[in-house]
Design an enzyme around this catalytic site. Sequence first.
Site, PDB file in Angstrom:
ATOM      1  CD  GLU A  90      -2.850  -1.228   2.351  1.00 43.20           C
ATOM      2  OE1 GLU A  90      -3.656  -0.332   2.645  1.00 43.20           O
ATOM      3  OE2 GLU A  90      -2.678  -2.244   3.027  1.00 43.20           O
ATOM      4  CB  CYS A 103       2.839   7.572   3.142  1.00 39.95           C
ATOM      5  SG  CYS A 103       3.233   6.417   4.456  1.00 39.95           S
ATOM      6  CB  CYS A 110       6.849  -5.123   9.082  1.00 43.49           C
ATOM      7  SG  CYS A 110       8.052  -4.256  10.124  1.00 43.49           S
ATOM      8  CB  CYS A 114       5.399  -2.104  16.445  1.00 41.71           C
ATOM      9  SG  CYS A 114       7.083  -1.547  16.142  1.00 41.71           S
ATOM     10  CB  CYS A 117       2.251  -1.681  13.748  1.00 44.09           C
ATOM     11  SG  CYS A 117       2.490  -1.391  11.994  1.00 44.09           S
ATOM     12  CB  CYS A 331       0.119   6.176  11.528  1.00 42.98           C
ATOM     13  SG  CYS A 331       0.841   7.671  10.924  1.00 42.98           S
TER      14      CYS A 331
HETATM   15  N1  SAH Z   1       8.900   0.833  10.368  1.00 39.90           N
HETATM   16  C1  SAH Z   1       8.947   2.258  10.355  1.00 39.90           C
HETATM   17  C2  SAH Z   1       7.951   2.921   9.432  1.00 39.90           C
HETATM   18  C3  SAH Z   1       6.543   2.390   9.366  1.00 39.90           C
HETATM   19  S1  SAH Z   1       5.315   2.868  10.492  1.00 39.90           S
HETATM   20  C4  SAH Z   1       8.812   2.798  11.754  1.00 39.90           C
HETATM   21  O1  SAH Z   1       8.591   2.027  12.670  1.00 39.90           O
HETATM   22  O2  SAH Z   1       8.976   3.991  11.942  1.00 39.90           O
HETATM   23  C5  SAH Z   1       5.020   4.561  10.451  1.00 39.90           C
HETATM   24  C6  SAH Z   1       4.625   5.116  11.820  1.00 39.90           C
HETATM   25  O3  SAH Z   1       3.317   4.711  12.243  1.00 39.90           O
HETATM   26  C7  SAH Z   1       5.560   4.625  12.930  1.00 39.90           C
HETATM   27  O4  SAH Z   1       5.850   5.685  13.803  1.00 39.90           O
HETATM   28  C8  SAH Z   1       4.702   3.591  13.628  1.00 39.90           C
HETATM   29  O5  SAH Z   1       5.160   3.306  14.902  1.00 39.90           O
HETATM   30  C9  SAH Z   1       3.353   4.256  13.578  1.00 39.90           C
HETATM   31  N2  SAH Z   1       2.224   3.369  13.856  1.00 39.90           N
HETATM   32  C10 SAH Z   1       2.116   2.066  13.607  1.00 39.90           C
HETATM   33  N3  SAH Z   1       0.926   1.598  13.995  1.00 39.90           N
HETATM   34  C11 SAH Z   1       0.247   2.649  14.505  1.00 39.90           C
HETATM   35  C12 SAH Z   1      -1.050   2.805  15.048  1.00 39.90           C
HETATM   36  N4  SAH Z   1      -1.911   1.775  15.164  1.00 39.90           N
HETATM   37  N5  SAH Z   1      -1.399   4.030  15.463  1.00 39.90           N
HETATM   38  C13 SAH Z   1      -0.563   5.086  15.326  1.00 39.90           C
HETATM   39  N6  SAH Z   1       0.651   5.003  14.816  1.00 39.90           N
HETATM   40  C14 SAH Z   1       1.078   3.790  14.398  1.00 39.90           C
END
Ligand code: SAH
Length: 339
Positions: A90, A103, A110, A114, A117, A331
């Site tokens: 995406e 973006c 991945c 986290c 995510c 995000c």
């Molecule tokens: N792997 C990279 C980039 C991808 S995520 C990273 O970790 O930075 C882009 C951003 O969205 C990151 O800051 C991630 O932590 C955040 N993110 C992921 N899931 C989220 C959620 N459910 N709510 C808000 N931010 C989220």
Amino acid sequence: MIDLKDFEYDELIDFLVKNGEKKFRAEQIFTWLHKGVCSYDEMTNISKTTREKLEKISYVSVLKIREKYVSKMDGTVKYLFELPDGNCIESVVMRYHHGLTICISSQVGCRMGCRFCASTIGGLYRNLTAGEILNQVIFAQKDLGERISNIVMMGIGEPLDNYDNVIKFLHNVNHEKGINIGYRHITISTCGVVPRIYDLAKEGLPITLTISLHAPNNEIRDTIMPVNHAYKIEELLKACGEYAKITNRRLSFEYSLIHGVNDSEENAVELAKRLKKLHAHVNLIPVNKVEERNFEKGSFHDIRRFQEKLIELGINATVRRELGADISASCGQLRKKVL
Ligand code: SAH
């Protein structure tokens, strides 16, 4: 078979010269590729014999638009792109007053894990090639018929876990004969792969680095970001300090506020103390709902209070505006659709 978009400009020259072509062909072909042609036949200033020769040893990679959603609220566009092997990724295009920002994804899935995510739920399928990363910009721009001026690597995947391809992509997307987006208009977001932060500092690219911090201490970070088991917050912030020193660029941190997990006043105070010396900017993101995860965002007031506390303690903090909420473009909500 070789995807010509996996070559850097100089490598493309070498490849063409080795195959009996003149050097100047590289410029023509590079420019066509960045315009989003789907075959050699579209390269009308290249002779038929050359095109036929190239076709036998290489190919022009394309991204198919599998689905496209346009937000009725703010014009944000979300693409589900299909890769040549059938996997999907995406990309999201956002409209700001200063232009279009895309973006983009760096991996299919991945492996960072986290907890909040969606992109990490099925684990990592594979890295994207340099050409596949670039194709997101090329084909979104072609589809929209408008110039994209900014890139954020905040889609699916961890860019620093696909380091070499990401660097190649950066060189190519910045090249003046191609899409030509300035490094200062490019942001890479990482969950904190510390050794690669040091590597990136040495590349000499004036891009913006943003760190997904999401916690003021190891105790909390350990519970929501498994990468913290490998690299503790102290090591991460030390790497960030070095990065800022070497590159002379200001850092920014992302902090997704999860109600009852990392959003107390005490958390804000501890965060401010940690970041004080780094002169960094903090981007607060109200955590987005992901079906499989039971994290909740706080109220509007909780979020404002957290922000105000940081500001009071001398930290520059803003709350991220949510775009494309009606099309799940926010995000952490991007995911490989089960097709
Ligand atoms: N792997 C990279 C980039 C991808 S995520 C990273 O970790 O930075 C882009 C951003 O969205 C990151 O800051 C991630 O932590 C955040 N993110 C992921 N899931 C989220 C959620 N459910 N709510 C808000 N931010 C989220």
